[in-house]
Design a protein around this motif. Structure first.
Motif, mmCIF file in Angstrom:
data_model
loop_
_atom_site.group_PDB
_atom_site.id
_atom_site.type_symbol
_atom_site.label_atom_id
_atom_site.label_comp_id
_atom_site.label_asym_id
_atom_site.label_seq_id
_atom_site.Cartn_x
_atom_site.Cartn_y
_atom_site.Cartn_z
ATOM 1 N N UNK A 114 51.054 64.379 39.573
ATOM 2 C CA UNK A 114 50.306 63.347 38.998
ATOM 3 C C UNK A 114 49.638 62.247 39.774
ATOM 4 N N UNK A 115 49.091 62.675 40.925
ATOM 5 C CA UNK A 115 48.795 61.616 41.795
ATOM 6 C C UNK A 115 47.778 60.734 41.268
ATOM 7 N N UNK A 116 47.042 61.137 40.175
ATOM 8 C CA UNK A 116 45.962 60.286 39.634
ATOM 9 C C UNK A 116 46.721 59.395 38.824
ATOM 10 N N UNK A 117 47.669 59.216 38.355
ATOM 11 C CA UNK A 117 48.224 58.437 37.154
ATOM 12 C C UNK A 117 49.132 57.241 37.798
ATOM 13 N N UNK A 118 48.953 56.267 37.400
ATOM 14 C CA UNK A 118 49.690 54.879 37.757
ATOM 15 C C UNK A 118 51.109 55.099 36.930
ATOM 16 N N UNK A 119 52.226 54.804 37.757
ATOM 17 C CA UNK A 119 53.525 54.876 37.146
ATOM 18 C C UNK A 119 53.718 54.085 35.962
ATOM 19 N N UNK A 120 52.898 53.170 35.674
ATOM 20 C CA UNK A 120 53.013 52.361 34.724
ATOM 21 C C UNK A 120 51.687 52.509 33.674
ATOM 22 N N UNK A 121 52.124 52.429 32.510
ATOM 23 C CA UNK A 121 51.001 52.622 31.416
ATOM 24 C C UNK A 121 49.770 51.641 31.580
ATOM 25 N N UNK A 122 48.668 52.043 30.971
ATOM 26 C CA UNK A 122 47.565 51.057 30.878
ATOM 27 C C UNK A 122 48.172 49.999 29.934
ATOM 28 N N UNK A 123 47.444 48.500 30.439
ATOM 29 C CA UNK A 123 47.982 47.486 29.708
ATOM 30 C C UNK A 123 47.039 46.929 28.695
ATOM 31 N N UNK A 124 45.806 47.431 28.451
ATOM 32 C CA UNK A 124 44.681 47.066 27.697
ATOM 33 C C UNK A 124 44.593 45.790 27.629
ATOM 34 N N UNK A 125 44.026 45.240 28.867
ATOM 35 C CA UNK A 125 43.913 43.648 28.925
ATOM 36 C C UNK A 125 43.061 42.985 28.007
ATOM 37 N N UNK A 126 43.278 41.744 27.621
ATOM 38 C CA UNK A 126 42.340 41.086 27.021
ATOM 39 C C UNK A 126 41.344 40.274 27.649
ATOM 40 N N UNK A 127 41.722 40.025 29.175
ATOM 41 C CA UNK A 127 40.693 39.488 29.968
ATOM 42 C C UNK A 127 40.728 40.298 31.084
ATOM 43 N N UNK A 128 39.216 40.097 31.707
ATOM 44 C CA UNK A 128 39.145 41.000 32.949
ATOM 45 C C UNK A 128 37.848 40.160 33.707
ATOM 46 N N UNK A 129 38.005 40.434 35.089
ATOM 47 C CA UNK A 129 37.069 39.642 36.023
ATOM 48 C C UNK A 129 36.537 41.021 36.752
ATOM 49 N N UNK A 130 35.167 41.139 36.692
ATOM 50 C CA UNK A 130 34.100 41.709 37.393
ATOM 51 C C UNK A 130 33.571 41.233 38.809
ATOM 52 N N UNK A 131 34.067 41.726 39.894
ATOM 53 C CA UNK A 131 33.295 41.103 41.042
ATOM 54 C C UNK A 131 32.260 42.015 41.566
ATOM 55 N N UNK A 132 30.928 41.368 41.549
ATOM 56 C CA UNK A 132 29.730 42.224 41.636
ATOM 57 C C UNK A 132 28.804 42.283 40.531
ATOM 58 N N UNK A 133 27.811 41.832 40.448
ATOM 59 C CA UNK A 133 26.739 41.784 39.514
ATOM 60 C C UNK A 133 25.638 42.660 39.272
ATOM 61 N N UNK A 134 25.596 43.819 40.200
ATOM 62 C CA UNK A 134 24.597 44.698 40.342
ATOM 63 C C UNK A 134 24.822 45.822 39.068
ATOM 64 N N UNK A 135 24.088 46.770 39.180
ATOM 65 C CA UNK A 135 24.267 47.768 37.893
ATOM 66 C C UNK A 135 25.798 48.430 37.522
ATOM 67 N N UNK A 136 26.586 48.407 38.629
ATOM 68 C CA UNK A 136 27.995 48.835 38.388
ATOM 69 C C UNK A 136 28.811 47.559 37.675
ATOM 70 N N UNK A 137 28.511 46.425 38.124
ATOM 71 C CA UNK A 137 29.306 45.510 37.511
ATOM 72 C C UNK A 137 28.761 44.937 36.045
ATOM 73 N N UNK A 138 27.226 45.313 35.983
ATOM 74 C CA UNK A 138 26.840 45.002 34.577
ATOM 75 C C UNK A 138 27.325 46.181 33.346
ATOM 76 N N UNK A 139 27.508 47.487 33.864
ATOM 77 C CA UNK A 139 27.714 48.436 32.940
ATOM 78 C C UNK A 139 29.020 48.501 32.697
ATOM 79 N N UNK A 140 30.124 48.032 33.603
ATOM 80 C CA UNK A 140 31.560 48.031 33.234
ATOM 81 C C UNK A 140 31.651 46.669 32.395
ATOM 82 N N UNK A 141 31.065 45.826 32.731
ATOM 83 C CA UNK A 141 31.264 44.591 32.100
ATOM 84 C C UNK A 141 30.840 44.681 30.725
#
Length: 659
Positions: free
Chosen positions: A253-280
């Protein structure tokens, strides 16, 4: 290219009903298929009552075996609109071994005119090539994840083999042809995968009471009860998951963090190109409060800032992660931009021209595969004469014609995607530091500190400037685009063309062509030599255009793309590299060794980058995958493809090669 699903072989009866010739069975009740769906699946799973009491911003997920005509999906969508909170989201996950051809789907759904408000969007979004694998279709707050393939394997492809991450199905519609007609679907593996994908207390309903179904469900942990069946059917089954079975890991399970996903209520995206725009945008639509930081003066100031850019995928006749991802990313992107920014997506066709014998042979193989699986709505081979007619200008080559691809206005697309009530933009600011403090991330920009639960690094080559991401093998590629005033001849070009280079149709009196490809170069000044290089490339495709353009003063821009060694993006959680190397050090001696331990990861830190020269094609599906990593829920690609895009893949490969 991934193997395509074989279409359902349909016979249309005199009463207008579709009959499956493979199973000699009907798709729905001749009395009233819609009423049967409402009774068997909606009523027996108590969906109206459950949805009416959902909390704000909740996500409810339905799993289904046997998509068929999509009737169950449409009936569920209709009920959802009537009963669920406006802020909630419905996710419908369905598997189908033999999908209906688009024409058969349209004919079947015409039987239910009362559902037209739902069936028409489904028909319009239905994939032009029903390739094996996962297809994610989006209808505002309703998502459909349609998996083409044998049912038990299709459900297994969703599993990342992490207990809590895999458990998201709230209710099951056990449909499909009757066990007596289709025993291959109703297997122990099917019920086991259902169990592992179910939340505790998940419900199910099915029209059948066959013994093998009852045994399979009981052994998988479901409690059963019989209730009266619909119409002339004496009884049916429904029930609840009461016993959870441990998930058995099959691979390291190298692809899996040892802790579960936290489902954040806030997130900050660094970079406003198409990658940043689509994930935002993907996170904002899931109810996350997103802040996006762009060091340039506007969204898309870097590699995403051209005036015109083409949308195309490099299809391959061979199955494999690169070909599979290109295919699914292209189909997803075509739907995505039409839904989110239709006025900026000029998808009136694109020609991929065969400028060499090798390219022509490759295109012929792709076209043969598409024709075999009735995928000509995605792309088809055209002769030179047809290509000239489609393009409106004289062309020297045959090519592949993509009727629903074309070109975009890149910088405007980035800005449009960021217009959302849950997104706050900070422009003209660079991130000076990124530190972990308690259970939050602290970002310092010019004159401001931002505290956030999750951070997503999207700044192309700038990603590696942050210490936790420095180990990623991203490499810069300089590209220069040339821009000229359209001439009387060039203005006749009706669609985008690509081959060794590309050229767009005229827009606001100008045309773009290029682009150069300079590996490991990082300068961004305009170079006359690269304008000449672009002109020479264009001359091999359209000599009369190049001759007319040569007398002009060229504009344009140069920017840096970021690519990976395997030319697939990186999308996912960022590992603690030292922990990863220590945990899986034994792979140096045996790369196939099964190591059950989980490595440490950087809590709440993610990356999306390495999109190379196909950023606008790759970004929408890559962002949807990353949003699933961050927020949980069904993946939009198979678990194998998610691993093929994972940030840790290069480090794991190096361990296996003892580097």
């Amino acid at each position: 290219m991934s193997k395509s699903g074989k279409h359902a072989d349909i016979q249309w009866r005199e009463d207008g009903q579709p009959l499956s010739l493979a199973y000699d069975d009907i798709y729905f009740s001749t009395a009233s298929g819609l009423e049967e769906t409402r009774y068997v699946f909606l009523q027996q799973n108590a969906l109206a009552e459950r949805w009416a009491t959902l909390p704000e911003n909740a996500t409810f997920t339905i799993g289904e075996t046997g998509f068929g005509t999509g009737l169950n999906f449409l009936a569920a969508w209709e009920l959802w609109q009537k009963t669920a909170p406006k802020s909630a989201q419905l996710h419908f996950v369905s598997v189908e071994k033999f999908p209906l051809h688009p024409q058969d789907l349209q004919r079947a759904l015409a039987l239910w005119p009362q559902l037209q408000a739902y069936s028409q969007p489904l028909i319009e979004a239905y994939p032009p090539l029903l390739a094996e694998g996962i297809h994610r279709l989006q209808f505002g707050p309703v998502k459909l994840t349609l998996i083409i393939g044998e049912a038990s394997r299709a459900l297994d492809s969703l599993r990342l083999q992490q207990e809590k991450r895999d458990r998201y199905i709230d209710t099951w519609f056990l449909d499909g042809f009757a066990p007596a007609k289709n025993p291959d679907m109703w297997t122990e593996e099917l019920f086991t995968n259902m169990s592992h994908l179910s939340r505790p207390g998940a419900t199910f309903a099915t029209f059948t009471c066959a013994g093998l179904v009852k045994r399979g469900l009981r052994e998988a942990g479901f409690a059963l009860r019989k209730v009266p069946g619909f119409g002339s059917k004496r009884e049916m089954l429904c029930g609840t998951l009461e016993q959870l079975h441990d998930c058995q890991q099959h691979s390291t399970p190298w692809h899996l963090p040892c802790t579960e996903a936290q489902h954040p209520q806030s997130a900050t995206v660094i970079g406003g190109g198409i990658s940043g725009a689509t994930i935002a945008r993907a996170l904002a639509e899931r109810g996350v409060q997103v802040q996006i930081i762009e060091r340039g003066p506007a969204p898309g100031s870097g590699g995403s800032g051209n005036d015109q850019g083409i949308l195309y995928g490099k299809l391959s006749p061979k199955p494999g992660p690169n070909g599979d991802f290109n295919l699914h990313a292209l189909m997803f992107a075509q739907r995505f931009y039409k839904q989110h920014c239709p006025r900026l997506a000029h998808f009136n066709g694109l020609l991929q021209l065969a400028q060499s014998d090798r390219e022509k042979l490759l295109q012929e193989q792709i076209a043969a595969s598409l024709a075999e699986h009735q995928g000509q709505n995605l792309a088809r081979m055209v002769t030179r004469e047809e290509a000239c007619q489609l393009a409106g200008v004289d062309l020297p080559f045959d090519g592949l014609y993509f009727p629903n691809a074309g070109w975009l206005e890149p910088q405007k697309v980035c800005a449009a995607l960021l217009e959302h009530r849950n997104i706050t933009r900070y422009q003209g600011r660079a991130v000076e530091s990124l530190t972990r403090q308690d259970d939050k991330w602290l970002l310092r920009t010019e004159g401001k500190e931002i505290e956030t639960e999750a951070v997503i690094l999207c700044g192309a080559n700038d990603i590696r400037s942050f210490a936790p991401a420095a180990a990623l093998p991203l490499r810069p590629i300089r590209g220069q685009v040339s821009r000229v005033h359209a001439t009387e001849v060039s203005a006749k070009l009706k669609i985008a063309l690509c081959g060794e280079g590309y050229i767009t149709p005229a827009h606001e009196g100008c045309q773009s062509f290029g682009a150069t490809f300079k590996l490991k170069e990082t300068a961004t000044e305009l170079r006359e030599s690269e304008h000449k290089e672009n002109l020479q490339t264009l001359a091999e495709l359209l000599p009369h255009f190049a001759e007319e353009f040569s007398s002009q003063d060229f504009n344009g821009r140069a920017a840096l793309r970021a690519a990976t060694p395997d030319y697939l993006p990186v999308a996912g959680p960022i590992p603690d590299w030292e922990s990863l190397n220590n945990t899986y050090a034994s792979l140096r001696k045996n790369r196939k060794l099964f190591i059950p331990e989980h490595s440490g990861y950087q809590a709440g830190l993610y990356v999306m980058g390495g999109l190379g020269s196909r950023g606008f094609t790759y970004a929408p599906l890559t962002a949807e995958l990353l949003a699933s990593w961050i927020m949980g829920g069904p993946l939009p690609v198979s678990s194998d493809l998610a691993k093929a895009l994972h940030p840790a893949r290069f480090a794991i490969r190096n361990l296996g090669k003892n580097r």
